[in-house]
Design a protein around this motif. Structure first.
Motif, short mmCIF file in Angstrom:
data_model
loop_
_atom_site.label_atom_id
_atom_site.label_comp_id
_atom_site.label_asym_id
_atom_site.label_seq_id
_atom_site.Cartn_x
_atom_site.Cartn_y
_atom_site.Cartn_z
N UNK A 201 0.81 -1.22 0.00
CA UNK A 201 0.00 0.00 0.00
C UNK A 201 0.84 1.26 0.00
N UNK A 202 1.94 1.26 0.75
CA UNK A 202 2.71 2.48 0.98
C UNK A 202 4.10 2.45 0.34
N UNK A 203 4.40 1.42 -0.46
CA UNK A 203 5.68 1.34 -1.14
C UNK A 203 6.74 0.64 -0.31
N UNK A 204 7.77 0.17 -1.01
CA UNK A 204 8.87 -0.55 -0.36
C UNK A 204 10.10 0.34 -0.31
N UNK A 205 10.85 0.25 0.79
CA UNK A 205 12.07 1.05 0.95
C UNK A 205 13.11 0.63 -0.08
N UNK A 206 14.06 1.53 -0.36
CA UNK A 206 15.12 1.23 -1.33
C UNK A 206 15.87 -0.04 -0.95
N UNK A 207 16.12 -0.86 -1.95
CA UNK A 207 16.84 -2.10 -1.72
C UNK A 207 15.93 -3.30 -1.58
N UNK A 208 14.61 -3.06 -1.44
CA UNK A 208 13.66 -4.15 -1.32
C UNK A 208 12.90 -4.32 -2.63
N UNK A 209 12.35 -5.53 -2.81
CA UNK A 209 11.57 -5.82 -4.01
C UNK A 209 10.39 -4.86 -4.09
N UNK A 210 10.22 -4.27 -5.26
CA UNK A 210 9.10 -3.35 -5.46
C UNK A 210 9.42 -1.90 -5.16
N UNK A 211 10.68 -1.60 -4.80
CA UNK A 211 11.03 -0.23 -4.43
C UNK A 211 11.10 0.71 -5.64
#
Length: 416
Positions: A201-211
């Motif tokens: 819903x709120x996005x993934x942090x840099x370095x994670x899948x979907x960022x």
């Protein structure tokens, strides 16, 4: 450009006045002055020349006056200049920033909107059957909140509680339609699996899948900030998801994890639905049917006992308790479902074309199901009863039909 013309007019204006004065003097000299001197004769010829071109002088004078006035009006509408250390300075915003961009942003701020709450309530009641009190209260709440020009939080955060199939989600959809806003529907049962649910819903942090992409909710609010956000069965979402919504409701923004950008939520309307504490809420709605304030207070307590965190409940503007369908409301919902299904087969229903016995049998069937019955049960019953006969009517080439009950079986006949 305007300033240059104004400066030119200022310089030439004295010459125009001199010319006009000479024309006036010449008129006086011709009528009253001596005629014998050579100087006078020369002067007379000069004045004659001036008189022959008097209209040119007048036209130029009028033109310069127009330019001067236009320049004065332009300067009058500019922000006042400040005097500092004996000299004139431009507006500080012109000097230190792009004032036009700033003014445009101010113009884009939420504006006060006044709606007709009675019209909205009537439109909702015509579609959401059996929940008149909820529709009226909802319309009033929306009217008050849209009329606020300055808001630091969403337009509204409303929870719709009560038995399943009573029109909670449908009310949110109707609200979006009537307000001409886009609806984003999130089934919160899909966001129940740990911290990953929040990243959806709120996005993934840099370095994670979907960022590399925005979250579903943050993208929706970024692209359509004034949407209606429907959070269906909110109690089934993970607690981390609940926590992320607290900032959106309290501070007026959500943070996109992929880039840290804050997305405004001040123009959105959040509608939460829940099937939690159904039995308790039903008992409360009967006990406090005539005491709306006590019903809301006791409903919040019941939802707290059912597992809702206090910090979530504290940020909800209003809890609306839906009633189970009963009496003629069952017949109304059934009639609407039948009409929708008939149109779904590209047929029309004749006026008065539903046999009352069909609706009466549906009411009896629903009552036998007890308090747990919902509009979804009605929809299934309608489909089982009329789908086959509507298909046959379509094959026969019928355009407009009426439904009749014959020996306990529903038949679709061609309308006369």
């Amino acid at each position: 450009m305007t300033r240059a013309l104004t400066a030119l007019a200022t310089r030439v204006m004295p010459l125009a006045f001199v010319a006009m004065a000479m024309v006036s003097v010449s008129q006086f000299w011709i009528q009253h002055g001596p005629k014998q001197s050579t100087i006078a004769a020369f002067y007379d010829r000069s004045i004659d020349t001036m008189q022959q071109h008097a209209w040119v002088v007048l036209a130029l004078t009028g033109l310069f006056w127009a330019v001067a006035i236009a320049g004065w009006l332009h300067e009058k509408n500019r922000p006042p200049l400040r005097i500092e250390n004996g000299g004139l300075l431009m507006d500080i915003l012109d000097r230190l920033t792009n004032r036009q961009v700033l003014e445009n942003k101010i113009a884009e701020e939420p504006q006060a909107i006044v709606i007709d709450s009675d019209k909205l309530a009537n439109a909702l009641k015509s579609k959401v059957i059996g929940q008149d009190a909820v529709c009226e209260d909802m319309a009033q709440q929306i009217r008050r909140r849209l009329a606020l020009k300055q808001r630091g939080k969403p337009v509204g955060i409303f929870m719709l509680a009560g038995p399943p199939g009573t029109g909670k989600s449908y009310l949110a959809k109707c609200l979006a339609t009537e307000l001409q806003k886009k609806l984003f529907h999130f089934d919160m049962t899909q966001f129940s699996s740990g911290a990953y649910a929040a990243s959806q819903l709120f996005g993934a942090a840099k370095g994670y899948v979907g960022s590399d992409t925005y979250g579903k909710l943050t993208a929706a609010l970024r692209d359509t900030p004034d949407a209606v956000i429907l959070l269906d069965e909110f109690e089934k979402a993970h607690s981390e998801v609940h926590k992320n919504f607290l900032t959106a409701w309290n501070d007026g923004f959500v943070t996109e994890a992929s880039d840290g950008k804050q997305i405004s939520s001040t123009e959105a309307i959040f509608v939460l639905t829940t099937n939690a504490a159904t039995d308790a809420l039903q008992a409360l709605s009967e006990t406090y049917a005539n005491d709306v304030d006590e019903l809301r207070r006791s409903s919040i307590n019941a939802l707290h006992e059912a597992g809702f965190a206090p910090e979530v409940l504290n940020r909800i503007d209003r809890v609306f308790v839906f009633k189970p369908l009963s009496g003629l409301d069952i017949a109304r919902v059934t009639a609407l479902e039948i009409e929708v299904m008939i149109k779904g087969y590209d047929l029309d229903i004749a006026e008065g074309g539903i046999d009352p016995d069909i609706l009466f049998d549906m009411m009896k069937r629903q009552q036998r199901l007890g308090m747990g019955a919902s509009s979804r049960d009605l929809l299934r019953a309608v489909e089982e009863s009329i789908a086959d006969t509507l298909i046959s009517a379509k094959q026969k080439g019928y355009k407009t039909v009426k439904l009749v009950a014959r020996d306990g079986v529903v038949k679709a006949e061609a309308a006369q």
